[in-house]
Design a protein around this motif. Structure first.
Motif, PDB file in Angstrom:
ATOM      1  N   THR A 658      -8.501   5.637   1.611  1.00 20.34           N
ATOM      2  CA  THR A 658      -7.125   5.337   1.264  1.00 20.34           C
ATOM      3  C   THR A 658      -6.660   6.251   0.133  1.00 20.34           C
ATOM      4  OG1 THR A 658      -5.588   3.578   0.610  1.00 20.34           O
ATOM      5  CG2 THR A 658      -7.756   3.558  -0.422  1.00 20.34           C
ATOM      6  N   CYS A 693     -11.392   5.708  -2.474  1.00 21.34           N
ATOM      7  CA  CYS A 693     -10.008   5.657  -2.956  1.00 21.34           C
ATOM      8  C   CYS A 693      -9.587   6.971  -3.606  1.00 21.34           C
ATOM      9  CB  CYS A 693      -9.884   4.509  -3.958  1.00 21.34           C
ATOM     10  SG  CYS A 693      -8.212   4.260  -4.551  1.00 21.34           S
ATOM     11  N   GLY A 698      -2.549   2.353  -2.072  1.00 17.17           N
ATOM     12  CA  GLY A 698      -1.605   1.253  -1.989  1.00 17.17           C
ATOM     13  C   GLY A 698      -2.241  -0.064  -1.615  1.00 17.17           C
ATOM     14  N   SER A 699      -1.754  -0.646  -0.515  1.00 16.05           N
ATOM     15  CA  SER A 699      -2.145  -2.004  -0.148  1.00 16.05           C
ATOM     16  C   SER A 699      -3.624  -2.125   0.231  1.00 16.05           C
ATOM     17  CB  SER A 699      -1.282  -2.481   1.025  1.00 16.05           C
ATOM     18  OG  SER A 699      -1.429  -1.623   2.144  1.00 16.05           O
ATOM     19  N   LYS A 700      -4.213  -1.044   0.734  1.00 22.27           N
ATOM     20  CA  LYS A 700      -5.632  -1.118   1.112  1.00 22.27           C
ATOM     21  C   LYS A 700      -6.509  -1.349  -0.116  1.00 22.27           C
ATOM     22  CE  LYS A 700      -5.114   1.895   5.150  1.00 22.27           C
ATOM     23  NZ  LYS A 700      -5.485   3.187   5.777  1.00 22.27           N
ATOM     24  N   LEU A 701      -6.164  -0.676  -1.217  1.00 19.44           N
ATOM     25  CA  LEU A 701      -6.916  -0.880  -2.452  1.00 19.44           C
ATOM     26  C   LEU A 701      -6.755  -2.314  -2.944  1.00 19.44           C
ATOM     27  CD1 LEU A 701      -8.564   0.079  -4.869  1.00 19.44           C
ATOM     28  CD2 LEU A 701      -6.445   0.956  -5.878  1.00 19.44           C
ATOM     29  N   SER A 702      -5.533  -2.812  -2.895  1.00 19.37           N
ATOM     30  CA  SER A 702      -5.269  -4.188  -3.345  1.00 19.37           C
ATOM     31  C   SER A 702      -6.058  -5.190  -2.511  1.00 19.37           C
ATOM     32  CB  SER A 702      -3.772  -4.492  -3.256  1.00 19.37           C
ATOM     33  OG  SER A 702      -3.023  -3.590  -4.050  1.00 19.37           O
ATOM     34  N   LYS A 703      -6.097  -4.959  -1.199  1.00 16.65           N
ATOM     35  CA  LYS A 703      -6.816  -5.894  -0.327  1.00 16.65           C
ATOM     36  C   LYS A 703      -8.318  -5.819  -0.580  1.00 16.65           C
ATOM     37  CE  LYS A 703      -7.077  -7.535   4.426  1.00 16.65           C
ATOM     38  NZ  LYS A 703      -6.576  -7.393   5.818  1.00 16.65           N
ATOM     39  N   GLU A 705      -9.797  -5.096  -3.391  1.00 16.37           N
ATOM     40  CA  GLU A 705     -10.069  -5.803  -4.646  1.00 16.37           C
ATOM     41  C   GLU A 705     -10.004  -7.306  -4.444  1.00 16.37           C
ATOM     42  OE1 GLU A 705      -7.083  -4.022  -7.062  1.00 16.37           O
ATOM     43  OE2 GLU A 705      -8.371  -2.369  -7.742  1.00 16.37           O
ATOM     44  N   ALA A 706      -9.054  -7.755  -3.622  1.00 17.23           N
ATOM     45  CA  ALA A 706      -8.921  -9.193  -3.361  1.00 17.23           C
ATOM     46  C   ALA A 706     -10.128  -9.739  -2.615  1.00 17.23           C
ATOM     47  CB  ALA A 706      -7.644  -9.456  -2.569  1.00 17.23           C
ATOM     48  N   SER A 708     -13.133  -8.421  -2.888  1.00 15.12           N
ATOM     49  CA  SER A 708     -14.327  -8.022  -3.654  1.00 15.12           C
ATOM     50  C   SER A 708     -15.171  -6.993  -2.908  1.00 15.12           C
ATOM     51  CB  SER A 708     -15.176  -9.262  -3.993  1.00 15.12           C
ATOM     52  OG  SER A 708     -14.443 -10.167  -4.797  1.00 15.12           O
TER      53      SER A 708
END
Length: 732
Positions: A658, A693, A698-703, A705-706, A708
């Motif tokens: 990503t 990364c 964007g959203s892939k990094l956030s997901k 992290e969510a 783990s």
């Protein structure tokens, strides 16, 4: 693997059915069958061309086979066969000449057939290397000579070995014969050559020498050669070098293999160095710096093609910078930094005599144009593809029309234009019934093909399904080709697949059949007995279920391992579909989407979508099909399968990239991951092993992290690649 003549005959005879459907219009099931057919045909023609110097088709026809295979694989990448021609270079040498392994594989080239293909090639390179649109990319351009590829090994300046391409891995030792070719020096000129260098190029025969040779052969009642390339190949591969010496062979260098030290850092510089060593290099070799310059040189060479004293079939482009060549690397059969730009196909006019409808294994009705015989590029053509009803309507062709045909991109030629002026006469109408069993023909929503609804009551489909059942990638029953299947089916000796395994009970009947004897019957029955145990993936593919190709069958086998587990899953799918009833507030479209999501979620296998699942349900919901399978299972054993993982620590891991990567393109990163055995996913899920990364993620990094899921940067990824996957993602 030895070639099965019956299988080749069977597959070759089908070149007017699926071969008439353009790659993008094939169904998954059709594509699987077509890739099998193409692999068999190309392997057969490779053997004739490379090993026996006796081609059965023209270069244009062969290129069309290879191109069609490539286009189908591009449209259906998950169906690419383990023995795909795209992974094979030539054919394993089987002559009496000694065999030698190449120190570095001697690969072939990918082909382009239009200016757009060349532009796409350059675009792929820019994307891969992350080059800006204005950054110059230099490429060498030279004629693609039509000869026999040969690698010359020099050690300390002296010729020590000469080997033909063969299958790219192992070739034939032709050292004594090469020593009598005047263009090839025994000792390299100068003193700056590397201690070890393999110079690769083409051994060829001029048109004048070819004419003289055939005249001598005719006077001596000897074998006449079809063209200069075959004459050169046959002359180089003689057991007696004295025969080779009388054949006036030439050599033209175009590259290198193993080399102890590089005298230059560009393709052009390397070729100039090879020239300084005393090896011939094309006078038309040019270094170009733009697409326009490349195409201009291509068309210049094309314009003078007929005036040259040797045959060429296009030009070759190669990235000039060697460091870029190294980064681009190689596919299984060809370098990514090179492209052969073939000259265009020839066209001709003829008359459309009739439109024949043929029925394939899945019931597809395929129209084939029957033509007044015409010669196109040295080949007599009597039929051409019409693809489907839409193509007939687009061309507005009818029997009696004058048409323009060309041989490019399809196994058989295609009609490209209707030359007959529009007049007030009735259009040709596509049949609404099957020409074999007269069942109703239907066109499913969203498809261009018409299909016979007769299913297994249609003799054409039954024979085709039986032929598929015994094919090489299914049960692989040697000696049971199309001719035998048709004959046995007509006499009701084989009606269902299980009947094949009951043929031993009809042994006396078989022996008394015309063309059969005790030995041939015993061989057939032994071949059948050897296939009573089959792996789950081959069994699933052999059933001929629509959309279930070789790769898809393997995916199911990898997930379920055993037939009982797979069968249980089918039962659960059928039950789920029956209880997923539409609600009062749902539209039909929303209901279909909900069912598709539920069923695919239950199966949960990458690349297995709703179309495949619905095809499985439809097949096993048909009582006749279930009876055929149950009957077959009484005669055979389906063994469980467990696929071995690759040795890399990343084998089987799921990676997501990503953000913007700085040192490499996304495509290059993906290739690195796949080389290490990992799978690259487009989105983050709980199955993701880790995320690489880059900037502006964007959203892939956030997901990630969510959930783990471990996240690493580009530098860490490069360390992992450098160490062949042996650095832990969690290691800091």
């Amino acid at each position: 693997m030895s070639e099965d003549p019956d299988l080749f005959s069977a597959i070759s005879s089908q070149n007017q059915t699926l071969s008439t459907i353009s790659p993008e219009r094939l169904t998954s099931d059709q594509a699987t069958f077509e890739l099998e057919r193409l692999a068999t045909l190309i392997r057969h023609y490779d053997r004739l061309y490379h090993d026996q110097d006796s081609p059965a088709i023209s270069d244009g026809e062969y290129d069309a086979l290879v191109l069609r295979n490539r286009l189908i694989e591009q449209n259906f990448p998950n169906l690419t066969r383990p023995d795909s021609p795209s992974k094979r270079i030539g054919t394993r040498a089987t002559s009496r000449l000694p065999k030698i392994a190449h120190s570095i594989a001697m690969l072939s080239l990918d082909n382009g057939f239009s200016d757009k293909d060349v532009g796409d090639f350059l675009d792929r390179i820019r994307r891969f290397l992350r080059l800006g649109a204005q950054e110059p990319v230099a490429l060498t351009v030279e004629p693609k000579i039509d000869g026999l590829s040969c690698s010359l090994r020099y050690e300390k300046g002296r010729l020590t070995q000469a080997v033909t391409r063969g299958d790219g891995i192992i070739g034939e030792d032709v050292t004594p014969n090469v020593r009598v070719i005047n263009d090839i020096p025994e000792t390299l000129a100068g003193s700056t050559w590397p201690e070890v260098v393999e110079i690769r190029g083409e051994v060829y025969m001029t048109k004048a020498a070819f004419s003289d040779l055939n005249q001598r052969q005719s006077e001596e009642n000897g074998k006449l050669f079809a063209n200069p390339r075959n004459a050169a190949a046959g002359s180089l591969r003689q057991l007696d070098p004295n025969i080779t010496a009388r054949r006036s062979l030439r050599f033209l260098a175009h590259g290198w293999g193993e080399i102890s030290d590089f005298p230059a850092d560009t393709q052009y510089g390397m070729m100039q160095a090879i020239k300084s060593y005393g090896l011939p290099v094309s006078d038309l070799l040019l270094c170009c710096h733009s697409l326009d310059e490349m195409l201009q040189h291509y068309h210049k060479i094309e314009a003078h093609r007929a005036d040259m004293d040797f045959d060429i079939d296009g030009v070759v482009y190669k990235i000039d910078r060697l460091d870029w060549q190294s980064r681009l690397g190689f596919s299984a059969r060809a370098p990514r930094f090179a492209l052969a730009h073939k000259f265009p196909a020839e066209k001709a006019q003829t008359t459309l005599l009739d439109i024949d409808i043929q029925v394939g294994r899945t019931g597809v009705l395929t129209p084939v144009a029957k033509l007044e015989a015409v010669t196109v590029g040295g080949v007599v053509v009597t039929s051409a593809t019409l693809h489907n009803a839409d193509e007939i309507k687009r061309l507005a062709v009818r029997p009696g029309d004058r048409v323009l045909i060309q041989r490019a991109g399809d196994v058989i030629p295609q009609i490209v234009e209707n030359l007959t002026p529009e007049v007030n006469r009735e259009d040709w109408h596509f049949p609404s019934t099957c020409p074999v069993c007269h069942s109703l023909a239907k066109r499913e929503e969203g498809e261009s093909a018409w299909r016979c609804t007769g299913g297994l009551i249609c003799p054409a489909q039954r024979v085709e399904r039986l032929r598929h059942f015994v094919s090489r990638t299914a049960f692989d029953i040697e000696g049971l080709g199309l001719t035998h299947i048709e004959s046995f089916f007509a006499d009701k000796l084989i009606v269902t697949p299980a009947d094949i395994f009951r043929l031993h009970k009809r042994r006396d009947t078989l022996i008394n059949r015309e063309g059969w004897a005790e030995v041939s019957v015993n061989n057939l029955l032994a071949a059948i007995e050897n296939r009573r145990v089959i792996s789950l993936d081959r069994f699933l593919y052999a059933l001929g279920i629509r959309h279930i190709g070789v790769v898809t069958a393997r995916d199911f086998a990898r997930q379920y391992h055993e037939w009982d587990a797979f069968s249980k899953m089918i039962g659960q799918l059928k039950s789920m579909r029956n209880i997923l009833l539409p609600s009062l507030i749902e539209t039909e479209e929303k209901y279909r989407k909900r069912v598709a999501k539920e069923l695919t979620g239950f199966v949960n296998i990458p690349n297995i979508g709703n179309k495949i699942i619905q095809s499985l349900i439809a097949f096993f919901s048909e009582s006749h099909n279930q009876s055929v399978v149950d009957d077959l299972l009484l005669e055979i054993e389906v063994k469980s399968v467990h696929f071995q993982q690759q040795s890399s620590p990343l084998a089987g891991e799921v990676i997501v990239f990503t953000g913007s990567l700085e040192t490499l393109s996304r495509e290059e990163a993906k290739r690195q991951a796949e080389t290490l055995g990992a799978k690259v996913a487009a989105s983050v899920s709980r199955k993701t092993s880790f995320v690489v990364c880059g900037k502006a993620a964007g959203s892939k990094l956030s997901k990630a992290e969510a959930l783990s899921i471990p996240v690493i940067d580009e530098m860490k990824w490069q360390k992992i690649v450098k160490n062949n996957g042996h650095i832990s993602v969690k290691t800091e």
